[in-house]
Design a protein around this motif. Structure first.
Motif, PDB file in Angstrom:
ATOM      1  N   ARG A 110     -22.660  -8.119 -47.037  1.00  0.00           N
ATOM      2  CA  ARG A 110     -22.699  -7.245 -45.855  1.00  0.00           C
ATOM      3  C   ARG A 110     -23.557  -7.813 -44.725  1.00  0.00           C
ATOM      4  O   ARG A 110     -23.557  -7.264 -43.622  1.00  0.00           O
ATOM      5  CB  ARG A 110     -23.238  -5.867 -46.247  1.00  0.00           C
ATOM      6  N   VAL A 111     -24.277  -8.891 -44.966  1.00  0.00           N
ATOM      7  CA  VAL A 111     -25.221  -9.404 -43.969  1.00  0.00           C
ATOM      8  C   VAL A 111     -24.504  -9.921 -42.727  1.00  0.00           C
ATOM      9  O   VAL A 111     -24.784  -9.479 -41.600  1.00  0.00           O
ATOM     10  CB  VAL A 111     -26.113 -10.505 -44.578  1.00  0.00           C
ATOM     11  N   LEU A 112     -23.585 -10.873 -42.891  1.00  0.00           N
ATOM     12  CA  LEU A 112     -22.874 -11.431 -41.733  1.00  0.00           C
ATOM     13  C   LEU A 112     -22.043 -10.363 -41.014  1.00  0.00           C
ATOM     14  O   LEU A 112     -22.089 -10.293 -39.777  1.00  0.00           O
ATOM     15  CB  LEU A 112     -22.003 -12.598 -42.170  1.00  0.00           C
ATOM     16  N   PRO A 113     -21.286  -9.527 -41.726  1.00  0.00           N
ATOM     17  CA  PRO A 113     -20.541  -8.477 -41.015  1.00  0.00           C
ATOM     18  C   PRO A 113     -21.434  -7.555 -40.185  1.00  0.00           C
ATOM     19  O   PRO A 113     -21.093  -7.221 -39.041  1.00  0.00           O
ATOM     20  CB  PRO A 113     -19.853  -7.708 -42.150  1.00  0.00           C
ATOM     21  N   LEU A 114     -22.585  -7.146 -40.732  1.00  0.00           N
ATOM     22  CA  LEU A 114     -23.447  -6.247 -39.982  1.00  0.00           C
ATOM     23  C   LEU A 114     -24.088  -6.962 -38.789  1.00  0.00           C
ATOM     24  O   LEU A 114     -24.268  -6.365 -37.727  1.00  0.00           O
ATOM     25  CB  LEU A 114     -24.540  -5.653 -40.880  1.00  0.00           C
ATOM     26  N   TYR A 115     -24.420  -8.231 -38.960  1.00  0.00           N
ATOM     27  CA  TYR A 115     -24.962  -9.027 -37.851  1.00  0.00           C
ATOM     28  C   TYR A 115     -23.959  -9.041 -36.692  1.00  0.00           C
ATOM     29  O   TYR A 115     -24.325  -8.824 -35.531  1.00  0.00           O
ATOM     30  CB  TYR A 115     -25.241 -10.446 -38.340  1.00  0.00           C
ATOM     31  N   LEU A 116     -22.683  -9.282 -37.015  1.00  0.00           N
ATOM     32  CA  LEU A 116     -21.649  -9.336 -35.986  1.00  0.00           C
ATOM     33  C   LEU A 116     -21.411  -7.961 -35.369  1.00  0.00           C
ATOM     34  O   LEU A 116     -21.300  -7.832 -34.146  1.00  0.00           O
ATOM     35  CB  LEU A 116     -20.347  -9.877 -36.583  1.00  0.00           C
ATOM     36  N   LEU A 117     -21.337  -6.930 -36.204  1.00  0.00           N
ATOM     37  CA  LEU A 117     -21.106  -5.579 -35.695  1.00  0.00           C
ATOM     38  C   LEU A 117     -22.235  -5.133 -34.766  1.00  0.00           C
ATOM     39  O   LEU A 117     -21.993  -4.526 -33.716  1.00  0.00           O
ATOM     40  CB  LEU A 117     -20.968  -4.598 -36.856  1.00  0.00           C
ATOM     41  N   GLY A 118     -23.484  -5.438 -35.153  1.00  0.00           N
ATOM     42  CA  GLY A 118     -24.621  -5.068 -34.318  1.00  0.00           C
ATOM     43  C   GLY A 118     -24.605  -5.790 -32.986  1.00  0.00           C
ATOM     44  O   GLY A 118     -24.865  -5.190 -31.934  1.00  0.00           O
ATOM     45  N   GLY A 119     -24.305  -7.094 -33.024  1.00  0.00           N
ATOM     46  CA  GLY A 119     -24.241  -7.862 -31.783  1.00  0.00           C
ATOM     47  C   GLY A 119     -23.114  -7.387 -30.881  1.00  0.00           C
ATOM     48  O   GLY A 119     -23.269  -7.293 -29.657  1.00  0.00           O
ATOM     49  N   ILE A 120     -21.958  -7.078 -31.475  1.00  0.00           N
ATOM     50  CA  ILE A 120     -20.819  -6.581 -30.687  1.00  0.00           C
ATOM     51  C   ILE A 120     -21.156  -5.228 -30.066  1.00  0.00           C
ATOM     52  O   ILE A 120     -20.859  -4.976 -28.896  1.00  0.00           O
ATOM     53  CB  ILE A 120     -19.565  -6.481 -31.574  1.00  0.00           C
ATOM     54  N   ASP A 222     -17.456   2.149 -45.544  1.00  0.00           N
ATOM     55  CA  ASP A 222     -18.214   0.932 -45.261  1.00  0.00           C
ATOM     56  C   ASP A 222     -17.611   0.245 -44.044  1.00  0.00           C
ATOM     57  O   ASP A 222     -16.520  -0.336 -44.125  1.00  0.00           O
ATOM     58  CB  ASP A 222     -18.190  -0.001 -46.474  1.00  0.00           C
ATOM     59  N   LEU A 223     -18.293   0.313 -42.902  1.00  0.00           N
ATOM     60  CA  LEU A 223     -17.781  -0.307 -41.686  1.00  0.00           C
ATOM     61  C   LEU A 223     -17.700  -1.826 -41.789  1.00  0.00           C
ATOM     62  O   LEU A 223     -16.981  -2.465 -41.020  1.00  0.00           O
ATOM     63  CB  LEU A 223     -18.670   0.079 -40.493  1.00  0.00           C
ATOM     64  N   CYS A 224     -18.422  -2.393 -42.741  1.00  0.00           N
ATOM     65  CA  CYS A 224     -18.394  -3.842 -42.939  1.00  0.00           C
ATOM     66  C   CYS A 224     -17.190  -4.295 -43.763  1.00  0.00           C
ATOM     67  O   CYS A 224     -16.894  -5.497 -43.805  1.00  0.00           O
ATOM     68  CB  CYS A 224     -19.677  -4.315 -43.634  1.00  0.00           C
ATOM     69  N   ALA A 225     -16.513  -3.366 -44.427  1.00  0.00           N
ATOM     70  CA  ALA A 225     -15.456  -3.722 -45.375  1.00  0.00           C
ATOM     71  C   ALA A 225     -14.351  -4.585 -44.756  1.00  0.00           C
ATOM     72  O   ALA A 225     -13.922  -5.565 -45.379  1.00  0.00           O
ATOM     73  CB  ALA A 225     -14.871  -2.467 -46.003  1.00  0.00           C
ATOM     74  N   ILE A 228     -15.623  -8.084 -44.512  1.00  0.00           N
ATOM     75  CA  ILE A 228     -15.783  -8.675 -45.840  1.00  0.00           C
ATOM     76  C   ILE A 228     -14.444  -9.161 -46.368  1.00  0.00           C
ATOM     77  O   ILE A 228     -14.324 -10.285 -46.889  1.00  0.00           O
ATOM     78  CB  ILE A 228     -16.417  -7.656 -46.813  1.00  0.00           C
ATOM     79  N   ARG A 229     -13.404  -8.330 -46.236  1.00  0.00           N
ATOM     80  CA  ARG A 229     -12.070  -8.734 -46.703  1.00  0.00           C
ATOM     81  C   ARG A 229     -11.550  -9.937 -45.917  1.00  0.00           C
ATOM     82  O   ARG A 229     -10.937 -10.848 -46.488  1.00  0.00           O
ATOM     83  CB  ARG A 229     -11.097  -7.558 -46.582  1.00  0.00           C
ATOM     84  N   PHE A 231     -13.348 -12.324 -44.396  1.00  0.00           N
ATOM     85  CA  PHE A 231     -14.082 -13.530 -44.779  1.00  0.00           C
ATOM     86  C   PHE A 231     -13.664 -14.006 -46.168  1.00  0.00           C
ATOM     87  O   PHE A 231     -13.554 -15.215 -46.410  1.00  0.00           O
ATOM     88  CB  PHE A 231     -15.590 -13.276 -44.729  1.00  0.00           C
ATOM     89  N   GLU A 232     -13.434 -13.073 -47.091  1.00  0.00           N
ATOM     90  CA  GLU A 232     -12.986 -13.452 -48.428  1.00  0.00           C
ATOM     91  C   GLU A 232     -11.612 -14.116 -48.372  1.00  0.00           C
ATOM     92  O   GLU A 232     -11.342 -15.080 -49.089  1.00  0.00           O
ATOM     93  CB  GLU A 232     -12.961 -12.232 -49.341  1.00  0.00           C
ATOM     94  N   TRP A 233     -10.740 -13.580 -47.515  1.00  0.00           N
ATOM     95  CA  TRP A 233      -9.401 -14.173 -47.365  1.00  0.00           C
ATOM     96  C   TRP A 233      -9.499 -15.593 -46.815  1.00  0.00           C
ATOM     97  O   TRP A 233      -8.799 -16.499 -47.273  1.00  0.00           O
ATOM     98  CB  TRP A 233      -8.560 -13.298 -46.439  1.00  0.00           C
ATOM     99  N   ILE A 234     -10.384 -15.790 -45.826  1.00  0.00           N
ATOM    100  CA  ILE A 234     -10.550 -17.131 -45.243  1.00  0.00           C
ATOM    101  C   ILE A 234     -11.092 -18.108 -46.280  1.00  0.00           C
ATOM    102  O   ILE A 234     -10.613 -19.241 -46.409  1.00  0.00           O
ATOM    103  CB  ILE A 234     -11.485 -17.071 -44.017  1.00  0.00           C
ATOM    104  N   VAL A 235     -12.105 -17.667 -47.048  1.00  0.00           N
ATOM    105  CA  VAL A 235     -12.686 -18.531 -48.080  1.00  0.00           C
ATOM    106  C   VAL A 235     -11.644 -18.884 -49.136  1.00  0.00           C
ATOM    107  O   VAL A 235     -11.503 -20.042 -49.532  1.00  0.00           O
ATOM    108  CB  VAL A 235     -13.907 -17.851 -48.735  1.00  0.00           C
ATOM    109  N   ASN A 236     -10.883 -17.898 -49.575  1.00  0.00           N
ATOM    110  CA  ASN A 236      -9.851 -18.155 -50.588  1.00  0.00           C
ATOM    111  C   ASN A 236      -8.755 -19.061 -50.051  1.00  0.00           C
ATOM    112  O   ASN A 236      -8.173 -19.849 -50.798  1.00  0.00           O
ATOM    113  CB  ASN A 236      -9.238 -16.828 -51.063  1.00  0.00           C
ATOM    114  N   LEU A 237      -8.488 -18.955 -48.754  1.00  0.00           N
ATOM    115  CA  LEU A 237      -7.452 -19.791 -48.146  1.00  0.00           C
ATOM    116  C   LEU A 237      -7.818 -21.267 -48.243  1.00  0.00           C
ATOM    117  O   LEU A 237      -6.961 -22.125 -48.508  1.00  0.00           O
ATOM    118  CB  LEU A 237      -7.275 -19.389 -46.677  1.00  0.00           C
ATOM    119  N   PHE A 238      -9.099 -21.576 -48.046  1.00  0.00           N
ATOM    120  CA  PHE A 238      -9.538 -22.970 -48.082  1.00  0.00           C
ATOM    121  C   PHE A 238      -9.893 -23.441 -49.490  1.00  0.00           C
ATOM    122  O   PHE A 238     -10.000 -24.641 -49.731  1.00  0.00           O
ATOM    123  CB  PHE A 238     -10.753 -23.171 -47.160  1.00  0.00           C
ATOM    124  N   ASN A 239     -10.078 -22.491 -50.397  1.00  0.00           N
ATOM    125  CA  ASN A 239     -10.438 -22.857 -51.772  1.00  0.00           C
ATOM    126  C   ASN A 239      -9.261 -22.855 -52.731  1.00  0.00           C
ATOM    127  O   ASN A 239      -9.442 -23.018 -53.926  1.00  0.00           O
ATOM    128  CB  ASN A 239     -11.506 -21.890 -52.306  1.00  0.00           C
TER     129      ASN A 239
END
Length: 297
Positions: A110-120, A222-225, A228-229, A231-239
């Protein structure tokens, strides 16, 4: 890590599966690039001026003259951009403190999503006020810095654990809720001294941090959900790896399975991974009891 190279230390720091460390790394890297260009400008190297202005113009959040329409990515990139040593020092120090408090409670994902949401949120509040308020109140200069995201972590952590005490220099032990209130009051008091736009961004990030935890606790939403999904999709795409051919493994006569239960080490690894991803409170009562039992042995 004694005796290791600087490059090895950086790799070790980034491989700790801590998104707070990675966010700090990106912020510091951008700051160093701009700082080196400023140093070259000091020595009157002409191309450095062009490079510095080009990078800064494309990273900051531009609002004057409808700049957001020409560089809309600024709503993301501005929160990774700093100029001035004290600016980045205090932002990174507070990101380290409050980001890790939040991470320990609600997990690394949740760290990166919340960082982005707060900045936005901070950027959108700034944009809205620019178009609603007269130019004499908010001239509309560019916006940079991670302050809105840092305030998001502070208010989210204070809403999660209001009575958590922190040891503060010269102040002694202060409860997190009073620290958050004190920072907000200081923001309001210094409005007449300038940086009104930056303070608006702080308030936007603060509102997002407070609302995030209240919504999460109240309705379980969860506003970060979505992030999270994504970022997980992007990671799985490259892995993705080719599916290995299936084959039958010979059964070892020495292997013993008792009630299909994992070994203590395997279960400990599972629980630690769960804490890292979702926070300690995601454990069930049985899992907390098991962890306490075997950590005391």
């Amino acid at each position: 890590m004694n005796g290791t190279s600087f490059q090895s230390d950086i790799k070790y720091w980034l491989r700790q599966d801590n998104s707070v460390n990675r966010l700090m790394f990106v912020n510091i890297a951008v700051f160093l690039v701009l700082g080196i260009l400023n140093l070259l400008i000091f020595f009157r190297l002409g191309p450095a001026v062009v490079a510095h202005d080009f990078i800064l113009r494309n990273l900051q959040l531009n609002v004057a003259g409808n700049g957001i329409l020409y560089r809309p990515w600024g709503i993301i990139t501005y929160m990774f951009t700093h100029e001035g040593l004290f600016h980045i020092f205090f932002n990174m120090l507070n990101l380290f403190w409050f980001g890790n408090i939040f991470r320990d409670e609600l997990g690394n994902k949740r760290v990166l999503p919340l960082y982005l949401l707060g900045g936005i949120a901070g950027g959108l509040i700034y944009l809205a006020c620019y178009y609603l308020l007269p130019p004499s109140v908010l001239p509309g200069g560019p916006l940079i810095g991670a302050s809105a995201s840092v305030m998001t972590f502070l208010l989210a952590s204070a809403t999660l654990m209001p009575n958590l005490e922190l040891g503060m220099l010269f102040l002694g032990h202060v409860k997190l809720k009073w620290l958050a209130v004190g920072v907000l009051i200081i923001d309001l008091i210094v409005i007449p001294q300038g940086n009104f736009g930056g303070i608006l961004a702080h308030l936007g990030g603060s509102l997002l941090g407070f609302s995030y935890v209240r919504i999460l606790k109240g309705s379980g939403t969860d506003l970060c959900a979505p992030f999270i999904r994504l970022f997980e999709w992007i990671v799985n795409l490259f892995n993705r790896q080719p599916t290995p051919r299936k084959f039958k493994a010979k059964k070892s006569p020495l292997r013993v399975v008792r009630n299909n239960e994992p070994s203590h080490a395997a279960r400990l690894d599972q629980l630690l991974d769960k804490i890292n991803e979702k926070g300690y409170n995601s454990l069930t009562a049985d899992e907390k009891q098991w962890l306490k039992k075997y950590s005391d042995e």
